[in-house]
Design an enzyme around this catalytic site. Structure first.
Site, PDB file in Angstrom:
ATOM      1  N   ASP A 118       1.193  -1.428  -0.075  1.00 37.39           N
ATOM      2  CA  ASP A 118       0.379  -0.014   0.165  1.00 37.39           C
ATOM      3  C   ASP A 118       0.641   1.293  -0.213  1.00 37.39           C
ATOM      4  O   ASP A 118       1.564   1.631   0.810  1.00 37.39           O
ATOM      5  CB  ASP A 118      -0.721  -0.436   1.021  1.00 37.39           C
ATOM      6  CG  ASP A 118      -1.968   0.996   0.649  1.00 37.39           C
ATOM      7  OD1 ASP A 118      -1.893   1.618   0.327  1.00 37.39           O
ATOM      8  OD2 ASP A 118      -2.511   0.864   2.106  1.00 37.39           O
ATOM      9  N   ASP A 152      -3.223  48.974  -1.243  1.00 39.65           N
ATOM     10  CA  ASP A 152      -4.614  48.578  -0.633  1.00 39.65           C
ATOM     11  C   ASP A 152      -4.555  50.337  -0.408  1.00 39.65           C
ATOM     12  O   ASP A 152      -4.471  50.970  -0.315  1.00 39.65           O
ATOM     13  CB  ASP A 152      -4.696  48.422   0.980  1.00 39.65           C
ATOM     14  CG  ASP A 152      -5.781  48.363   1.387  1.00 39.65           C
ATOM     15  OD1 ASP A 152      -6.959  47.963   0.973  1.00 39.65           O
ATOM     16  OD2 ASP A 152      -6.186  48.757   3.402  1.00 39.65           O
ATOM     17  N   ASP A 179      -6.259  42.970  -1.421  1.00 45.46           N
ATOM     18  CA  ASP A 179      -7.671  42.879  -0.936  1.00 45.46           C
ATOM     19  C   ASP A 179      -8.869  42.100  -2.251  1.00 45.46           C
ATOM     20  O   ASP A 179      -7.995  42.654  -3.523  1.00 45.46           O
ATOM     21  CB  ASP A 179      -8.127  43.432   0.230  1.00 45.46           C
ATOM     22  CG  ASP A 179      -8.962  44.992  -0.077  1.00 45.46           C
ATOM     23  OD1 ASP A 179      -8.881  45.000  -1.236  1.00 45.46           O
ATOM     24  OD2 ASP A 179      -8.262  45.619   0.675  1.00 45.46           O
ATOM     25  N   ASP A 235     -55.022  55.581   2.314  1.00 36.19           N
ATOM     26  CA  ASP A 235     -54.710  56.362   3.582  1.00 36.19           C
ATOM     27  C   ASP A 235     -54.571  54.900   4.941  1.00 36.19           C
ATOM     28  O   ASP A 235     -56.208  54.737   4.576  1.00 36.19           O
ATOM     29  CB  ASP A 235     -55.290  57.472   3.748  1.00 36.19           C
ATOM     30  CG  ASP A 235     -54.133  58.368   4.588  1.00 36.19           C
ATOM     31  OD1 ASP A 235     -52.825  58.461   4.388  1.00 36.19           O
ATOM     32  OD2 ASP A 235     -54.661  58.217   6.054  1.00 36.19           O
ATOM     33  N   ASP A 250     -47.965  55.890   4.454  1.00 28.92           N
ATOM     34  CA  ASP A 250     -49.355  55.664   4.396  1.00 28.92           C
ATOM     35  C   ASP A 250     -50.144  55.675   3.359  1.00 28.92           C
ATOM     36  O   ASP A 250     -50.813  54.984   4.223  1.00 28.92           O
ATOM     37  CB  ASP A 250     -49.860  55.606   6.164  1.00 28.92           C
ATOM     38  CG  ASP A 250     -49.529  57.616   5.783  1.00 28.92           C
ATOM     39  OD1 ASP A 250     -49.152  58.081   5.002  1.00 28.92           O
ATOM     40  OD2 ASP A 250     -50.289  58.417   6.710  1.00 28.92           O
ATOM     41  N   ASP A 251     -49.617  56.145   2.469  1.00 29.11           N
ATOM     42  CA  ASP A 251     -50.445  56.284   1.425  1.00 29.11           C
ATOM     43  C   ASP A 251     -50.483  55.495   0.147  1.00 29.11           C
ATOM     44  O   ASP A 251     -49.022  54.571   0.288  1.00 29.11           O
ATOM     45  CB  ASP A 251     -49.850  58.273   0.742  1.00 29.11           C
ATOM     46  CG  ASP A 251     -50.959  58.922   1.893  1.00 29.11           C
ATOM     47  OD1 ASP A 251     -51.322  58.336   2.016  1.00 29.11           O
ATOM     48  OD2 ASP A 251     -50.379  60.412   1.303  1.00 29.11           O
TER      49      ASP A 251
END
EC number: 3.4.23.-
Length: 1598
Positions: A457, A667, A732, A1361, A1442-1443
């Site tokens: 082996d 860098d 990097d 609304d 909210d409209d």
């Protein structure tokens, strides 16, 4: 006595038995045939222990009491009436009471309800109680029922194993019969009847006797009432009432059939494949399981099956996990094909070369070496998945051991403890784990084994043998253990040597390990290589390094073998070897269990805690520690995953072979915000690995072209200057480095781009540390010198020069010395920010000063000069013409510099630079010479023109020269730099006309009284140099009587160098003239009469002003304040009346007036960088211009006023009103513009609580606000905005989590009154919200596109609304609000539950809430690229907080959405949009008139009509509406819809065009808009470019 107790307490004993049985049950999925006494629960073992006493009936003390159950009475089990079983053919009492029955005691002693009519049972005696336990049968051999002569001998022949057996519980229902059968079979096994119980095939080991048959029959009747039996059981018993075994046989078969589905799932989940069997066999096995599950109506998807298969792959097939990890559409057939391909390749390779490792075709790395005299070299083909992979043979147990055992003396085995090692390859094994008992690991079929041979082996690092017959010098193994490729332990019994005697008498010895748990005897080629023995697979021989053949090797099957005849046998005892290392601790707790119980703590912490007795009832010796140190907990690996540790110096061994300037680190730092455009926002740094030489380059952006230019420059610089070629650049993974442009650049030049791994900035430590060092130096230098921030890169470059010249702590040389450069010449370096005087080589006049104050920055990169910053010119120059100032203090004036004077040292160091040289100034190369909006404070001139038409005349008052009060003046605010550009140049500063000003008014700005004081002619003048460091207020003392006659004798002046000139005799004759001017003169009305007269004094001096033209010729509207003539009345008896200054209306901070200071030192003329600089452009005459006799260190003079007059004449003649006016007018126009803006009073749109309710005198309005207030309170309580159950003390809560609140009131556009409870987000702490969360709203492009599509497709438009929208969103953070003061809860706090209006995170929370609802409940999908736009097949929704605006072809689709919204939110329908008539909308302030299929009109006429008058801007009601279809003659095709940004801008000429669809518009879409050219009102309403601002302000004045 004991029998009496039993008679007295029969029921309690019986009840306890039932409680014990029913309190604890065996799981139903347990194999009933595999249950043994040793696997019983604890109560079984306790029962056995208690009943292991004498056969006599135990007393009450011996019965274990169950404290958790109430003991049921025996009557709780209902006895069957008349024995529901058939009466015919029942056993007779004689048969039932055979001689052997006495041994089992009476049937009435069993814990069961008796059958009154059954002949097989005796009637129970009322005097005998039912016992708790049933006596078991004996284990004697069966006796025939007709052997009556042996009745007396049977009891003596039987040996009892147990005295009592725990009975099964009584069957309670038909559904529980299968579970009850399991317990009943266990009961029979414990009664020594396990060998007569049939299996699922109906086979039994022996025939039962009559008494055993009766025993089974009676117990089955006792615990299984007939009426509770299943139908199929009843059918069997109706045929044969005593055929209990048939019932048991079918029950077992049914249980196994029901468990087959579970077994299939378990088998599928535990699939494993490593190539030991053929791929076809594996595919058939898996397919069979899946098909069987499918037949049971369980469909296993291909994706699930693939995932289960991939989880169990190992060896060469393991890489398929990564290949399929990112795939979504996994096919089972494709996976089987991949597995088959790998298996076939490995099989072919193993047939050719036994030492070759199985590999995939894509990962072949062929290496071929020849043997030498030292190491064995075998031709191998390795499958490299890791850097540390080794050659391995196929299908053999690959074994790897610690290097401590390699090349060890054969006569001595090291018995020391070896630390565990985990190798990178899956097929390698490691030593170091303690041995523990395990089953033999046989992953290879041993049918191919060649007997009496060793398998050679190449992948095994150790030799393993199964027999100790050949092991010499064997020693027990105490600490060594090996794991195979599947991470299974292979225990090693002993360590020894194998002795070989080859053909030519050559003897050698190698180390070997003994273990019986392997399939083949393995011979490691690496061990042979240590003995200079090589395996030649071409000639099939073992050879020495010199070519001597030692033995032949045989190929059998797929492997090569060596005969064991060459082994020298030993005489060691096999039994001794196998028993040398028995496990001493069989019942120890496994470490993984303790690890989980103690919260996944680490190994050392657990071991140390047990040693210190920190954990009770558990000792260190109670735990199996063999594999603890190397145990890998999967949960810990996932939950505690960290970045790998970087070892200091580990990088050097990979880079030590590089020469200087071959390996660079780079860098990018940035951006730096709030800088002018001329200053760089980034810099890119480079560091050489070998020399640590550093370079920095400025960058204005991070575009590919900019980065590429820098790389081109530095590579060329290194090649030409150092004769080196860059081989590797480490960086990097920023997009500026990983783009295709830079990658192609590196490839063309043969440069290796070395990137860091993902999220591993520490691997880029050289460049990161350099940036940190440079920035630390930059901050320090800027703070010490006081220079502005836009010079930050100059500080970085200065730091780079110094750092390259100094020796670092880790090196013995500086970077310059390593690079072969000379050391730094200290004579060429000045302290950063050192004040200097720079020679002005190009003055505007021969009499102007030649020196300009500046600050030294750093040596020039492109010349032998120095980069110097000139604040007065707002730029940097490269020059050698400078002189260092002496005794000049820097920013840190609070320090005592008297003891820190370095002038002598600087003179000595820079002696050869102390003179001016030739004119060689150059501009800085990287655009730092440009002016910056942030560098200085701009100046504002006073407008002498009136701002209003009405003014009154006042009498001319005489000058008051007897007082000099200390008053405050106001410093100007910062305006644009270009406005004051006229005052920056040295040639445009000082006035040519001397003047006299009132001493009192001078302190307030230099006002001069006149007889008629108007905003035009009585303007207040400010002394610009009072507030500038280095300037002076020093003027001629006019308090004495002899100097009021304007004679101006004996005035002393000072030169630039600080020397005094002789006294100059001035002419005392003055010509005082009066000029009448109009308050608003035009260019052509210079001689017209005015409503006031202004005394103009023309002071003609021979020495200074002989050539000055007459001042009377200048109209005042064209006179700059730099040349403004003081209006002085010679009447000394007049009263002093100070006019109101225009600056009083400006929002300027107060500055305390400073007394005049000595200006004999030239250095005091340098404007301080951090102070607010002013000049005469602020509206007053320069103090230095007073009588032109002050000790002047000011900027140079204007050449003459004739130039200004000529420019004005040219301006007037050409009538160039639309162009930029002369610079002398800019300051006047600017003041007027600011004055006009100040006249616009801001309109408050909201009211506080006290203003709206408490002190509101309008009762009607107050009542409406009160109603709105109560409505808001009700809504807050309805939405559970805060915790109403508890008030919190403010002293107990972290102040960061506390937010103030308030009520605000306003009146909406529709006239309704609104109250809103809001949080004070302006004081909200940053830790209480996530700054990355954003509150998205619909983009106006998306809204306009949706409107255009609606018009072309006849869509219905519905406007909705949602009331109190934010209160529907929960808040994640722990926040508390302080109630408003009017509630009287000063020391209490409320815990917020909802996203209150005003919080930083409320908008984002609401957006996520409504987005989730629209997607999940309304079946909408957000349009990609347009946030807040949702769409399905029918409806499009545009969301603005909210409209909601709904667009749909079918109005019912809109109504369906509205219905769904109303289920969750309080939704109001503002405009449903139904009908075919014109409908008016007010959407986000945009007025829309829409009639389906006809037209859509957009405008803002109503809102502008209401708002513009409040801004004092008249609205032009005659504005013409134009019909503009866009670019004339241009039509959009379908293919042109997708265009890039550049084409978009070119096509529409920069207009904010909408995204139109040709197939939608049909070339019929027109946009109506109001065309507005550049308007004066734009000054107040728009951010304008500086030139446009100047132009509009000029129009305003005229």
């Amino acid at each position: 006595m004991e029998s009496q107790q039993l008679h007295q307490n029969p029921h309690s004993l019986h009840g306890s038995a039932y409680a014990s049985v029913t309190s604890k049950e065996v799981p139903s999925n347990q194999d009933p045939l595999a249950v043994s006494a040793s696997n019983l629960p604890e109560f079984d073992r306790d029962s056995t222990k208690v009943n292991s006493q004498e056969e006599t009936t135990p007393g009450t003390s011996a019965v274990p009491e169950n404290h958790h159950h109430v003991s049921p009475q025996p009557a709780s089990v209902p006895p069957p009436q008349n024995g529901q079983y058939q009466q015919h053919g029942m056993m007779t009492p004689n048969k039932a009471m055979a001689s052997n029955w006495a041994h089992y005691q009476q049937p009435s002693m069993m814990t069961c309800s008796h059958y009154q009519t059954s002949p097989a049972y005796y009637q129970p005696d009322p005097h005998y109680p039912l016992p708790q336990y049933i006596p078991p049968l004996s284990t004697s051999s069966p006796d025939p029922i007709d052997s009556q002569d042996q009745h007396s001998e049977v009891p003596q022949a039987k040996t009892k194993v147990r005295n009592n057996v725990l009975p099964p519980h009584t069957l309670t229902s038909e559904e529980n019969f299968s579970t009850w059968v399991k317990f009943y079979i266990r009961f029979l096994k414990n009664s020594n009847l396990g060998d007569i119980i049939p299996n699922d095939q109906g086979e039994i080991k022996r025939q039962m006797t009559y008494e055993e048959h009766a025993y089974i029959y009676n117990t089955f009747q006792a615990f299984a009432p007939f009426h509770l039996l299943p139908t199929w059981v009843k059918q069997i018993l109706e045929i044969n009432y005593s055929d209990i075994l048939t019932v048991l046989c079918k029950s077992v078969s049914k249980m196994q059939t029901n468990n087959q589905e579970l077994k299939d799932w378990i088998a599928l989940a535990n699939l494993e494949y490593n190539g030991s069997t053929s791929a076809d066999t594996f595919e058939i096995t898996v397919s069979t399981i899946i098909q069987r599950l499918k037949e049971n109506n369980i469909n296993v998807s291909d994706r699930l099956a693939c995932q289960l298969i991939l989880k169990g792959l190992s060896g060469d097939f393991k890489y398929l996990r990564n290949q399929y990890r990112t795939k979504t559409n996994m096919k089972l057939s494709q996976l089987f094909a991949e597995i088959q391909l790998i298996y076939d390749e490995n099989k072919i390779m193993n047939l050719n070369k036994p030492s070759q490792y199985k590999q995939h075709s894509e990962y072949k790395n062929v290496s071929r070496t020849s043997p030498n005299t030292t190491n064995t070299k075998v031709t191998t083909r390795n499958y490299h998945r890791t850097n540390s992979s080794k050659p391995r043979a196929a299908k053999a147990h690959n074994i790897a051991t610690s290097s401590k055992f390699s090349r060890v003396n054969n006569d001595h085995i090291n018995e020391s403890t070896v630390s565990s090692q985990y190798l990178s390859d899956d097929n390698e094994l490691s030593l170091g784990q303690q041995q523990k008992e395990s089953k033999p690991t046989r992953t290879i079929d041993s049918n191919d084994e060649l007997p009496d041979h060793l398998l050679i082996d190449s992948g095994a690092s150790q030799t393993l043998v199964r027999s100790a017959h050949y092991l010499h010098h064997a020693t027990p193994n105490s600490e060594i253990n090996i794991v195979d490729a599947q991470k299974q332990d292979i225990p090693i019994n002993a360590i020894g040597n194998l002795h070989f005697n080859f053909q030519n008498g050559t003897k050698t010895s190698i180390k070997a390990l003994h273990t019986p748990n392997i399939a083949y005897d393995l011979l490691s080629l690496s061990e042979l290589a240590n003995q200079n023995i090589t395996a030649c697979f071409t000639r099939n021989t073992l050879e020495r390094s010199d070519g001597t053949v030692l033995a032949p090797i045989v190929k059998h099957g797929d492997f090569y073998w060596l005969s064991k005849k060459y082994l020298i046998p030993s005489h060691i005892s096999k039994l001794t070897i196998n028993n040398v290392n028995k496990s001493k601790s069989v019942n120890k707790y496994p470490y993984p269990l303790i690890h989980r119980m103690l919260g996944h703590a680490n190994f050392r912490s657990i071991q140390k805690s047990l040693k210190k007795n920190a954990v009770t009832y558990l000792k260190e010796s109670d735990i199996e520690w063999s594999n603890a140190s190397t145990y890998q907990c999967p949960d810990c690996l996932i939950g505690k995953s960290t970045k790998h540790r970087h070892v200091k110096g580990s990088r050097l061994k990979y880079q030590e072979s590089y020469e200087p300037f071959q390996y660079l680190h780079t860098d990018i730092f940035g951006p730096v915000h709030h800088l002018p455009k001329s200053a760089p926002s980034y810099f890119i740094s480079f560091t050489d690995e070998k020399t640590r030489f550093q370079w920095v380059y400025p960058l204005h952006d991070r575009r590919e072209e900019s980065i590429l230019n820098v790389f081109t420059s530095i590579l060329a610089f290194i090649k030409n200057q150092f004769n080196a070629r860059v081989l590797v650049i480490q960086m990097d993974r920023g997009s500026e480095y990983t783009n295709k442009t830079l990658h192609k650049f590196f490839t063309n030049r043969g440069i290796t781009a070395c990137y860091t791994t993902t999220a591993d900035s520490r691997a880029h430590g050289v460049a990161e540390r350099l940036n940190r060092t440079l920035l630390n130096d930059c901050r320090t230098l800027l703070h010490c010198s006081g220079l502005p921030n836009h010079l930050w890169f100059s500080a970085v470059e200065f730091s780079t020069i110094i750092r390259n010249s100094l020796v670092s702590p880790k090196n013995d040389k500086s970077a310059r010395q390593h690079a072969g450069l000379a050391g730094l010449d200290i004579t060429t370096i000045l302290p950063f920010g050192q004040p200097v005087i720079v020679n002005n080589h190009n003055p505007d006049s021969k009499i102007h000063p030649r020196g300009i104050p500046g600050y030294a920055l750093h040596p020039s990169r492109n010349s032998y000069g120095y980069i110097i910053y000139l604040p007065s010119l707002k730029k940097t120059v490269d020059t050698t013409n400078y002189v260092i100032l002496q005794n000049k203090q820097t920013k840190l004036d609070q320090f005592d510099y008297d003891t820190l004077t370095f002038d002598d040292d600087l003179n000595r160091l820079t002696a050869h630079n102390q003179s001016f040289i030739e004119q060689n100034e150059t501009e800085q190369s990287y655009d730092q010479n440009k002016e910056s909006d942030h560098d200085y404070q701009s100046e504002i001139e006073i407008n002498s023109d009136p701002l209003v038409n009405d003014f009154s005349s006042q009498s001319i008052n005489p000058l008051q020269l007897d007082k000099e009060p200390v008053q405050k003046v106001r410093a100007p605010k910062e305006v644009d730099a270009d406005i004051s550009e006229y005052n920056i140049l040295p040639s445009t500063i000082r006035s040519r006309t001397p003047h006299i000003i009132n001493k009192e008014s001078t302190e307030m700005g230099g006002t001069v009284e006149s007889d008629t004081t108007s905003p035009r002619h009585s303007s207040t003048f400010t002394a610009r140099n009072q507030n500038r460091p280095g300037s002076t207020n020093e003027m001629i003392d006019l308090t004495s009587q002899d100097r009021v006659n304007y004679g101006l004798e004996n005035i002393k002046t000072t030169r630039l160098g600080g020397t005094e000139e002789p006294y100059i005799q001035r002419n005392s004759d003055t010509n005082i003239k009066y000029r009448t001017t109009n308050s608003t003169p035009s260019i052509d009305d210079r001689s017209s009469n005015s409503e006031s007269t202004t005394p103009i004094i023309s002071i003609e001096t021979k020495a200074v002003c002989d050539n000055t033209p007459s001042i009377d010729t200048d109209p005042p509207e064209y006179r700059s304040s730099d040349h403004a003539t003081p209006n002085i009345m010679p009447d000394k008896s007049s009263k002093n009346v100070t006019a109101d200054s225009i600056l009083d209306d400006l929002p300027l901070p107060d500055l305390t007036h400073k007394s005049p200071t000595d200006t004999s030192d030239v250095s005091k003329d340098i404007p301080h960088i951090h102070s607010r600089q002013t000049n005469s452009s602020l509206g007053g005459m320069d103090d230095s211009n007073v009588l032109t006799t002050t000790k002047s260190k000011k900027r140079s003079l204007e050449d003459n006023e004739t130039e200004i007059e000529v420019s004005r004449d040219t301006w007037n003649n050409k009538n160039m009103r639309s162009l930029e006016p002369p610079r002398s007018k800019k300051r006047i126009n600017l003041i007027a513009a600011i004055k006009g803006v100040k006249s616009i009073k801001p309109v408050r749109t909201t009211l506080r609580y006290d203003e709206a309710i408490t002190y509101n005198k309008d009762n009607k309005e107050k009542d409406r606000y009160v109603e709105a207030y109560h409505k808001e309170i009700s809504q807050l309580l309805k939405m559970n905005t805060w915790d109403t159950n508890k008030y919190y003390d403010r002293n107990d809560i972290d102040p960061k989590k506390v937010i103030n609140s308030m009520f605000i009131f306003n009146k909406k556009r529709d006239g309704t009154h609104k109250a809103r409870f809001v949080a004070r987000s302006d004081i909200q702490h940053p830790d209480t919200y996530d700054s990355d969360m954003q509150s998205n709203t619909v983009h106006h492009y998306a809204l306009m596109t949706s409107l255009s599509i609606a018009l072309d497709n006849d869509y219905y438009i519905t406007q909705l609304d949602i009331s109190s929208a934010y209160l529907y969103a929960d808040i994640k953070e722990e926040l508390y609000i302080r109630p408003p003061p009017h509630l009287g809860l000063n020391d209490k706090l409320l815990r917020l539950r909802k996203s209150l209006y005003g919080l930083k995170q409320s908008g984002a929370n609401w957006y996520e809430t409504i987005k989730s609802y629209l997607i999940n409940c309304c079946d909408m999908q957000e349009v990609r690229g347009w946030s807040c736009v949702f769409k399905n097949s029918q409806v499009t929704i545009c969301l603005f907080v909210d409209d909601m605006i709904l667009f749909s072809k079918d109005l019912n689709a809109n109504k369906k959405i509205i219905t769904t919204l109303k289920k969750q939110y309080d939704t109001k329908i503002i405009n449903l949009g139904e009908g075919d008539n014109e409908i008016q909308y007010d959407i986000l302030g945009l007025e829309i008139k829409y009639q389906r299929s006809k037209y859509m009109k957009l405008g803002m006429e109503k809102s502008l009509t209401e708002k513009l008058p409040k801004l004092n801007v008249p609205l032009n009601p005659k504005g013409k509406k134009l019909r503009a279809p866009g670019q004339p003659g241009h039509y959009i095709d379908q293919d042109e819809l997708e265009i890039n940004e550049e084409k978009f801008r070119n096509r529409f000429f920069g207009t904010k065009a909408m995204r139109l669809r040709d197939e939608v518009s049909g070339n019929n879409l027109y946009v109506y808009y109001i065309e507005t050219k550049k308007n004066i009102a734009d000054v107040m309403t728009k951010p304008l470019p500086i030139k446009t601002f100047k132009l509009l302000t000029n129009k305003w004045i005229h």
